[in-house]
Design a protein around this motif. Structure first.
Motif, short mmCIF file in Angstrom:
data_model
loop_
_atom_site.label_atom_id
_atom_site.label_comp_id
_atom_site.label_asym_id
_atom_site.label_seq_id
_atom_site.Cartn_x
_atom_site.Cartn_y
_atom_site.Cartn_z
N GLN A 98 1.14 -1.95 -12.74
CA GLN A 98 0.68 -2.60 -11.49
C GLN A 98 -0.60 -2.20 -10.64
OE1 GLN A 98 4.49 -2.77 -9.56
NE2 GLN A 98 5.13 -4.74 -10.26
N MET A 99 -0.48 -0.87 -10.61
CA MET A 99 -1.58 -0.11 -9.99
C MET A 99 -2.92 -0.16 -10.60
SD MET A 99 -0.56 2.17 -7.19
CE MET A 99 -1.94 3.52 -7.37
N ALA A 100 -2.93 -0.37 -11.74
CA ALA A 100 -4.27 -0.53 -12.77
C ALA A 100 -4.61 -1.93 -12.47
CB ALA A 100 -3.88 -0.38 -14.30
N GLU A 101 -3.70 -2.82 -12.23
CA GLU A 101 -4.04 -4.44 -12.09
C GLU A 101 -4.49 -4.43 -10.64
OE1 GLU A 101 -0.59 -6.84 -12.27
OE2 GLU A 101 -0.35 -6.50 -14.30
N ILE A 102 -4.39 -3.48 -9.75
CA ILE A 102 -4.88 -3.75 -8.25
C ILE A 102 -6.20 -2.89 -8.13
CG2 ILE A 102 -4.33 -3.36 -5.96
CD1 ILE A 102 -1.24 -3.54 -6.83
N VAL A 123 0.87 -1.20 0.01
CA VAL A 123 -0.13 0.07 0.20
C VAL A 123 0.77 1.25 0.00
CG1 VAL A 123 -1.62 1.65 1.23
CG2 VAL A 123 -1.94 -1.30 1.08
N ILE A 124 2.07 1.31 0.83
CA ILE A 124 2.57 2.48 0.83
C ILE A 124 3.44 2.62 -0.46
CG2 ILE A 124 5.07 3.40 1.79
CD1 ILE A 124 3.88 1.96 4.59
N VAL A 125 4.11 1.44 -1.03
CA VAL A 125 4.88 1.75 -2.35
C VAL A 125 3.66 2.19 -3.28
CG1 VAL A 125 5.80 0.31 -4.03
CG2 VAL A 125 6.60 -0.13 -1.77
N ALA A 126 2.48 1.60 -3.41
CA ALA A 126 1.35 2.03 -4.34
C ALA A 126 0.97 3.49 -4.18
CB ALA A 126 0.32 1.15 -4.08
N LEU A 127 1.19 4.02 -3.03
CA LEU A 127 0.61 5.43 -2.84
C LEU A 127 1.93 6.35 -3.11
CD1 LEU A 127 -1.05 5.12 0.65
CD2 LEU A 127 -2.14 5.46 -1.65
N MET A 128 3.16 5.88 -3.12
CA MET A 128 4.44 7.06 -3.30
C MET A 128 4.09 7.56 -4.66
SD MET A 128 7.39 4.89 -1.75
CE MET A 128 8.72 6.07 -2.08
N PRO A 129 3.99 6.95 -5.88
CA PRO A 129 3.79 7.94 -7.10
C PRO A 129 2.62 8.78 -7.26
CG PRO A 129 3.77 5.41 -7.71
CD PRO A 129 3.93 5.58 -6.11
N LEU A 130 1.65 8.28 -6.27
CA LEU A 130 0.52 9.33 -6.03
C LEU A 130 0.85 10.68 -5.49
CD1 LEU A 130 -2.79 6.93 -5.26
CD2 LEU A 130 -1.98 8.20 -7.61
N ALA A 131 1.69 10.46 -4.59
CA ALA A 131 2.11 11.76 -3.62
C ALA A 131 3.02 12.54 -4.86
CB ALA A 131 2.87 11.36 -2.51
N PHE A 132 3.96 11.74 -5.36
CA PHE A 132 4.93 12.55 -6.40
C PHE A 132 3.75 13.14 -7.73
CE2 PHE A 132 8.19 9.14 -5.22
CZ PHE A 132 8.75 10.14 -4.40
N ASN A 133 2.96 12.65 -7.90
CA ASN A 133 2.08 13.30 -8.92
C ASN A 133 1.24 14.37 -8.42
OD1 ASN A 133 2.66 11.30 -10.92
ND2 ASN A 133 0.70 10.10 -10.63
N GLU A 154 -11.29 3.79 -8.17
CA GLU A 154 -10.40 3.62 -6.96
C GLU A 154 -9.16 4.57 -6.79
OE1 GLU A 154 -11.81 -0.66 -5.59
OE2 GLU A 154 -10.24 -0.69 -7.16
N GLN A 155 -8.42 4.44 -8.07
CA GLN A 155 -7.25 5.13 -8.28
C GLN A 155 -7.43 6.61 -8.05
OE1 GLN A 155 -4.61 4.24 -11.69
NE2 GLN A 155 -5.53 2.07 -11.88
N LYS A 156 -8.62 7.09 -8.59
CA LYS A 156 -8.92 8.72 -8.55
C LYS A 156 -9.39 8.81 -7.21
CE LYS A 156 -12.29 12.06 -10.31
NZ LYS A 156 -13.36 12.25 -10.92
N ALA A 157 -10.18 7.91 -6.35
CA ALA A 157 -10.30 8.22 -5.17
C ALA A 157 -8.95 8.37 -4.13
CB ALA A 157 -11.16 7.17 -4.51
#
Length: 146
Positions: A86-90, A14-24, A95-98
């Motif tokens: 990978q995010m798109a698979e999960i 979850v943390i790894v998945a959130l990192m790019p969102l924080a960078f974005n 959900e990605q937008k939220a």
């Protein structure tokens, strides 16, 4: 207690998945401030070249460093694309937008907290810190000794 690998690594994923969102969200902040990505990259390149010149690096060294930077940038872009897949698979698009909106809101809240701390002199460069440290980062005792 018998935990599966999935349960064990779920928080890390979850943390790894959130990192790019924080960078974005951070990059989006720059874009909303009127700086487009190309202008920002150009400015960074200019700063890098100025640093090379100030450091007295040879043309060969500058070229080698520029090539290393380009390789690094390309590798990071590939890794980011892989991570997005990978995010798109999960997560679904919704959900990605939220998740993106939640990260943006959290970033804004943290920014507001830091802003409030600075206004009230509680930040690292606040009035209390300045009085404690004295002039140019010296301790109050060092300033008094002069």
């Amino acid at each position: 207690m018998n935990m599966s690998l999935r349960q064990l690594f779920a928080p890390v994923l979850v943390i790894v998945a959130l990192m790019p969102l924080a960078f974005n969200a951070h990059a989006g902040h720059h874009n909303s401030a009127g700086m487009n990505r190309e202008a920002m990259q150009e400015r960074m390149e200019e700063r890098r070249q100025e640093a090379y010149q100030r450091a007295g690096l040879s043309e060969e060294q500058q070229t080698a460093l520029n090539e290393a930077h380009a390789e690094h940038r390309n590798a990071m872009m590939s890794l980011r694309e892989e991570h997005q897949a990978q995010m798109a698979e999960i997560l679904t698009d919704e959900e990605q937008k939220a998740l993106h909106e939640a990260m943006r809101d959290m970033h804004a809240e943290k920014h507001d907290e830091k802003h409030d701390e600075r206004r009230h002199g509680e930040g690292s460069h606040g009035k209390r810190d300045h009085e404690r440290r004295g002039h140019h980062g010296e301790s109050a005792e060092e300033s008094a000794a002069e």
